[in-house]
Write a protein that holds these residues in place. Sequence first.
Motif, PDB file in Angstrom:
ATOM      1  N   ASP A   1     -13.303   2.776   0.823  1.00 11.87           N
ATOM      2  CA  ASP A   1     -12.165   1.784   0.659  1.00 11.87           C
ATOM      3  C   ASP A   1     -12.658   0.399   0.909  1.00 11.87           C
TER       4      ASP A   1
ATOM      5  N   ASP B   1       0.885  -1.226   0.102  1.00 15.08           N
ATOM      6  CA  ASP B   1       0.022   0.025   0.005  1.00 15.08           C
ATOM      7  C   ASP B   1       0.878   1.288   0.020  1.00 15.08           C
TER       8      ASP B   1
ATOM      9  N   ARG C   1      -4.604  -5.484   5.112  1.00 14.91           N
ATOM     10  CA  ARG C   1      -5.419  -4.552   3.922  1.00 14.91           C
ATOM     11  C   ARG C   1      -4.105  -3.883   3.104  1.00 14.91           C
ATOM     12  N   GLN C   2      -2.950  -3.652   3.858  1.00 11.86           N
ATOM     13  CA  GLN C   2      -1.861  -3.085   2.906  1.00 11.86           C
ATOM     14  C   GLN C   2      -1.290  -4.107   1.888  1.00 11.86           C
TER      15      GLN C   2
ATOM     16  N   VAL D   1      -8.701  -7.164  -4.750  1.00 14.08           N
ATOM     17  CA  VAL D   1     -10.114  -7.001  -4.002  1.00 14.08           C
ATOM     18  C   VAL D   1     -11.239  -6.932  -5.100  1.00 14.08           C
TER      19      VAL D   1
ATOM     20  N   THR E   1      -7.001  -6.305   9.751  1.00 15.60           N
ATOM     21  CA  THR E   1      -6.388  -5.007   9.201  1.00 15.60           C
ATOM     22  C   THR E   1      -4.989  -5.097   8.672  1.00 15.60           C
TER      23      THR E   1
ATOM     24  N   ARG F   1     -11.274  -2.272   1.166  1.00 11.53           N
ATOM     25  CA  ARG F   1     -10.499  -3.331   1.869  1.00 11.53           C
ATOM     26  C   ARG F   1     -11.056  -3.348   3.470  1.00 11.53           C
ATOM     27  N   THR F   2     -11.899  -2.423   3.776  1.00 17.29           N
ATOM     28  CA  THR F   2     -12.458  -2.579   4.993  1.00 17.29           C
ATOM     29  C   THR F   2     -13.407  -3.842   5.213  1.00 17.29           C
ATOM     30  N   ARG F   3     -13.523  -4.678   4.181  1.00 19.32           N
ATOM     31  CA  ARG F   3     -14.231  -5.821   4.415  1.00 19.32           C
ATOM     32  C   ARG F   3     -13.344  -7.023   4.710  1.00 19.32           C
ATOM     33  N   TYR F   4     -12.138  -6.590   4.997  1.00 16.28           N
ATOM     34  CA  TYR F   4     -11.180  -7.679   5.725  1.00 16.28           C
ATOM     35  C   TYR F   4     -10.789  -7.217   7.143  1.00 16.28           C
TER      36      TYR F   4
END
Length: 349
Positions: free
Chosen positions: A247, A176, A258-259, A240, A255, A249-252
Amino acid sequence: MRRLPALLALAALAGSVLAPGTASADVPPETRFSATTGVGIHNAYERGTYPYLAQALDARPGLIELDVWPDVLTRQWRDSHSNPLGNDNNCVAATSAAQLYTGTRNRNLEHCLDDIRLWLGAHPDAGPLVLKLELKTGFSGRTGQGPAQLDAVLAARLGDRVFRPADLLGGHAGLDAAARADAWPSRAQLAGRVIVELIPGTVEEGNPTDTLWTDVEYARHLAGLAAAGTLGTARAFPAVHRAQAGDPRTRYADTSLRQWFVLFDGDATAYVTGGIDTAWYDANHYLLVMTDAQNVPPAVGTGDAGAAAARVAELARKHASIASADWATLPTVLDDVLPRGIKLTNVIA
């Protein structure tokens, strides 16, 4: 590479015409890959689309897609749309570029990768090529077909033509951070190279008993390799999957994963009409693949190259990195490369 028609199409969308001598038909080779928009071919491996995979590559697309199944009986990687235990594709067992347009087809994934490597070797100016792999049922760790084994196949068959996560990472803290610093190479630096994208498969996503999808499993794999100091062995970028506002990636829930996601893939119509801020992807230099571009209203059929070029230009303006569609019969559109998020500063009304 044919770029002018799409630029003209975008000018038409804006109700303007190109001012003489002010607009370039080319994306300069020193442009970073993250700042461009290319065109993808959906399911390029199907024989009804191209008799041979090399013919899809001849069209110079920015992306091709292969569907991959881990055959749990033979422990082979199959390439097919719907057969988990056999191959149904246009790949051949070539050992030289001269053999890419002949021979028995319906080969394993390894042979498809060989075909790509051989074709790129014969066309060193081509690319970069995003190779989108849909793992239809996900990985199969119990049969030895997990992320590490896929990495090994990609390394053995594509070699140093793969642009790896470690290549993007450099000295940054994570993928990220590297993407937000725009550490992507230029298109010239990526000539002849492949960026492998992994998405969860339709069967996997529809299986209520599957609780570990491709995206999460491969992201965990990347995190583990990085912790061990061996990220260089990884050969793919997890995507994703499916468009989502904000964003995604908040589904993961984890945390820390996410990077590892800097590539996003979803339906073009959702991105265009769903109130999603696609400029966010561009501003952070994330790669954004918009699929089924032909279905964005009004739909664009396979017989209208002008409308298809205009659609690519529209999605470039909407910050797509790749506009993927079922336009295999429109070769004059497939090699279009445009500036991403293009602003028509060089036009007059």
